[in-house]
Design a protein around this motif. Sequence first.
Motif, short mmCIF file in Angstrom:
data_model
loop_
_atom_site.label_atom_id
_atom_site.label_comp_id
_atom_site.label_asym_id
_atom_site.label_seq_id
_atom_site.Cartn_x
_atom_site.Cartn_y
_atom_site.Cartn_z
N UNK A 129 0.83 -1.20 0.00
CA UNK A 129 0.00 0.00 0.00
C UNK A 129 0.87 1.26 0.00
N UNK A 130 0.54 2.17 -0.89
CA UNK A 130 1.22 3.47 -0.96
C UNK A 130 0.18 4.52 -0.59
N UNK A 131 0.36 5.15 0.56
CA UNK A 131 -0.60 6.11 1.09
C UNK A 131 -0.05 7.51 0.86
N UNK A 132 -0.82 8.32 0.15
CA UNK A 132 -0.38 9.66 -0.20
C UNK A 132 -1.15 10.69 0.62
N UNK A 133 -0.43 11.67 1.14
CA UNK A 133 -1.04 12.83 1.78
C UNK A 133 -0.45 14.06 1.12
N UNK A 134 -1.26 14.75 0.34
CA UNK A 134 -0.77 15.89 -0.43
C UNK A 134 -1.96 16.79 -0.78
N UNK A 135 -1.81 18.11 -0.70
CA UNK A 135 -2.96 18.99 -0.97
C UNK A 135 -3.49 18.88 -2.40
N UNK A 136 -2.60 18.73 -3.38
CA UNK A 136 -3.01 18.65 -4.78
C UNK A 136 -3.02 17.20 -5.25
N UNK A 137 -3.93 16.89 -6.15
CA UNK A 137 -3.84 15.63 -6.86
C UNK A 137 -2.71 15.75 -7.88
N UNK A 138 -1.69 14.92 -7.73
CA UNK A 138 -0.54 14.94 -8.62
C UNK A 138 -0.48 13.62 -9.38
N UNK A 139 -0.44 13.71 -10.72
CA UNK A 139 -0.50 12.52 -11.54
C UNK A 139 0.67 11.56 -11.24
N UNK A 140 1.83 12.11 -10.89
CA UNK A 140 2.98 11.27 -10.60
C UNK A 140 2.82 10.42 -9.35
N UNK A 141 1.79 10.65 -8.58
CA UNK A 141 1.50 9.80 -7.43
C UNK A 141 0.27 8.94 -7.65
N UNK A 142 -0.39 9.15 -8.78
CA UNK A 142 -1.61 8.39 -9.06
C UNK A 142 -1.33 7.21 -9.99
N UNK A 143 -0.79 7.51 -11.18
CA UNK A 143 -0.56 6.46 -12.19
C UNK A 143 0.75 6.71 -12.89
N UNK A 144 1.43 5.63 -13.26
CA UNK A 144 2.73 5.74 -13.92
C UNK A 144 2.87 4.66 -14.97
N UNK A 145 3.28 5.08 -16.18
CA UNK A 145 3.62 4.14 -17.26
C UNK A 145 5.13 4.17 -17.43
N UNK A 146 5.79 3.08 -17.11
CA UNK A 146 7.25 3.01 -17.13
C UNK A 146 7.76 2.98 -18.56
N UNK A 147 8.56 3.97 -18.98
CA UNK A 147 9.10 3.95 -20.34
C UNK A 147 9.97 2.74 -20.63
N UNK A 148 10.49 2.07 -19.59
CA UNK A 148 11.33 0.90 -19.80
C UNK A 148 10.52 -0.40 -19.88
N UNK A 149 9.22 -0.32 -19.65
CA UNK A 149 8.39 -1.53 -19.67
C UNK A 149 7.70 -1.65 -21.02
N UNK A 150 8.10 -2.61 -21.86
CA UNK A 150 7.51 -2.71 -23.20
C UNK A 150 6.02 -3.01 -23.18
N UNK A 151 5.55 -3.75 -22.19
CA UNK A 151 4.12 -4.08 -22.14
C UNK A 151 3.29 -2.83 -21.91
N UNK A 152 3.67 -2.04 -20.89
CA UNK A 152 2.91 -0.82 -20.61
C UNK A 152 2.99 0.16 -21.77
N UNK A 153 4.14 0.23 -22.41
CA UNK A 153 4.27 1.18 -23.52
C UNK A 153 3.45 0.73 -24.73
N UNK A 154 3.49 -0.55 -25.05
CA UNK A 154 2.78 -1.03 -26.24
C UNK A 154 1.28 -1.12 -26.03
N UNK A 155 0.85 -1.38 -24.80
CA UNK A 155 -0.58 -1.50 -24.53
C UNK A 155 -1.20 -0.21 -24.03
#
Length: 764
Positions: free
Chosen positions: A244-270
């Motif tokens: 579990x990754x628990x975030x406490x931050x005033x703004x919704x920041x995309x870098x803490x919500x979802x990430x597509x790894x440029x080094x992962x071919x599956x995430x990049x291709x799909x």
Amino acid sequence: MTENSPDGVKPYSGPAGGWEALAAVAQAVRKEMETEVANTRALLRMNQPDGFDCPGCAWPDPKHTSSFEFCENGAKAVTWEATGKRASPAFFAEHSVSDLWSWSDHALEDAGRLTTPLRYEAATDHFVPVSWEEAFAGIAARLNALDHPDRAEFYTSGRASNESAFMYQLLARAFGTNNFPDCSNMCHEPTSIGLPQSIGIGKGTVSLEDFDHADAIFCIGHNPGTNHPRMLTTLRAAAKRGVPIIVANPLKERGLERFAAPQDPVEMLTLSSTRLASAYHQVKVGGDVAMLKGMMKALLAADEALRAGGGEGLLDRAFIAEHTVGFDDLRADLDTTSWSAIERRSGLSRAAIESMAEVYWNAERVIACYGMGITQHRHGTENVRQIVNLLLLRGNMGKSGAGICPLRGHSNVQGDRTVGITEIPTEAFLERLDAAFGITAPRKHGHNAVDALAAMADGSSRAFIGLGGNFAVAMPDPAVAFAAFRGLDLNVQIITKLNRTALLTATHSYILPCLGRTERDLRAGTQQAMTVEDSMSMVHASRGTLKPASDALISEVAVIAGIARATLAQCPIDWEGLSNDYARIRDKIEEVFPEFADFNARIAVPGGFRLPNGAAERVWHTSNGKANFLAGAPLDEDDGLDEGTLVCTTLRSHDQYNTTIYGLNDRYRGISGRRDVVFVNADDLAALGLSHGDTVDVVASDDRVLARQTAVAYPIARGSVAAYYPEANLLVDARDYDRQCGVPSYKSIPVKLRAHLAADRQAE
């Protein structure tokens, strides 16, 4: 007011990373680099054992680095430095200082790399080229004309290597002062002050490998997608294994919500991504102490309930008894803290805070990460202490997979402090320094950044030397800072690109251009390696690979040595010998700081070595030899704000690194081509009679107004607003800072919003 559709504002729906990050890297390379193929190869040497350390952040390198161990913002930092553009003597002959002052901060740096030493000529209002020896002699004359060494300020940016920082502190102390305003004073000084009081060291306790063993990770007050993007790979790996990754931050920041790894071919291709935050709690700006106290209050209540039923409870009582003091005072403070005060001050419900606490107590090993959203407050030191308190309650300090993780910005801001950049040196350190160099260093404590600005403003300090950075722009209240610089006798800027602080001309002003991190550093015909310390106490070598931007450029170490030779004619230190062989500097660092034993041998090992970290071994270098629970001030029900007052936090865009503006886009927040925006909760806008797209003024006081900003309805906590740094620095009073450590309150500014047209009518 009617709903507007402002230009350059469009919600971003994609993940952090992914194809857009790769496209941004390619664009940065095309825009800045003169020889694309050769310099693209240079990117592949970044963060490699035989290459150079990324100047973009202090996130550590994996033990087994890949050929693609860099992020979008690291690539921007490298290409910005490796640009083919040049601010040559011809550029300065064409543009006066008055002309350049009208340029934007982005345009000033975009002029390109500085190529030769420059001196300001008041008669023509131009910077003119000078030789290095002429520059050193002129600077020495002004320093030696001061009636006391404490009239000089020696500022350090975290860009400096361990070698240059050590040489710089040696220069200042041989000159006779401990005036060391430092970039740490503006960001993580609550870490440097608060953590030693709690656990005996001003650094984090975790290693990168600890993230592989953590059972829960708390991310508080930071935005890795923009400020330390390589951390996203680490968080992604933890999320993939169900942590579990628990975030406490005033703004919704995309870098803490979802990430597509440029080094992962599956995430990049799909076109898929990985969810990072398992829970996202939008704490009110400045509400972190209340939230943390609420978590601890919930933990103690659950612990008591379990013990009442015959269970063992949730606290690590053995750890508390053996390793800590102050628990009873903390418990008494939490007992008298009401849930109504906690909810009001944090902006979170009791149920939300209790859910955070439940994740915490169900995890055996917890890491708490925090950034400047925690530190840059008038209560930043207390914020840090409360995070420590939470971790100590369950023994989450000094064991695998657990600990505290301050997220540093500059790549060597931690190392600079380790090798002596501090205004409050210990006697033991000064005694070793004196013995190593045959000098008598001053004992009187010096100026931090806030003290330095005040001394410059009132005329007590007459000279400023900046080793990197953009001090006047980075500090609060530019009206005060700019006037202070213009009243000096001497302003020296050791920089790679032009910035606004260099244009604040004193009676005598010099620009001394130096090599960048990416460039080959040859001294006496030999390629030199320099070292940096990352945010997890790892020290490793860095070697530039690119041809210098100009044949006239020399390293920071060589610049410092040149100033020292010219200024300190009777000093016994062999400045030339040290500057010609950085291994000699490292030998001296080892002599002064025993923790660097076998320094030169250990950096020859790929990946370097880790400095001793007592708290990571449950050895507490505090005054009482224990880890300390520190309760802090009672939490009042009332936050002291008038009706209609919001709390403003400054923040960086995705096209930015500290005061360096790479471009005018902030992709993850949906902003393109502009920076004149203020992010506001939609309900707060409605309550104020304002709408998305309205032009507003952000008002801190009658003489501190950030005017003509476009209001952007954004997912930010109620009662909170956000505006870009450094533009919003004018809202911060230079006297508004954490009294325990001196960090300015960039992220807790009481403000009001008003329609700009209404303000115009009032003026009429």
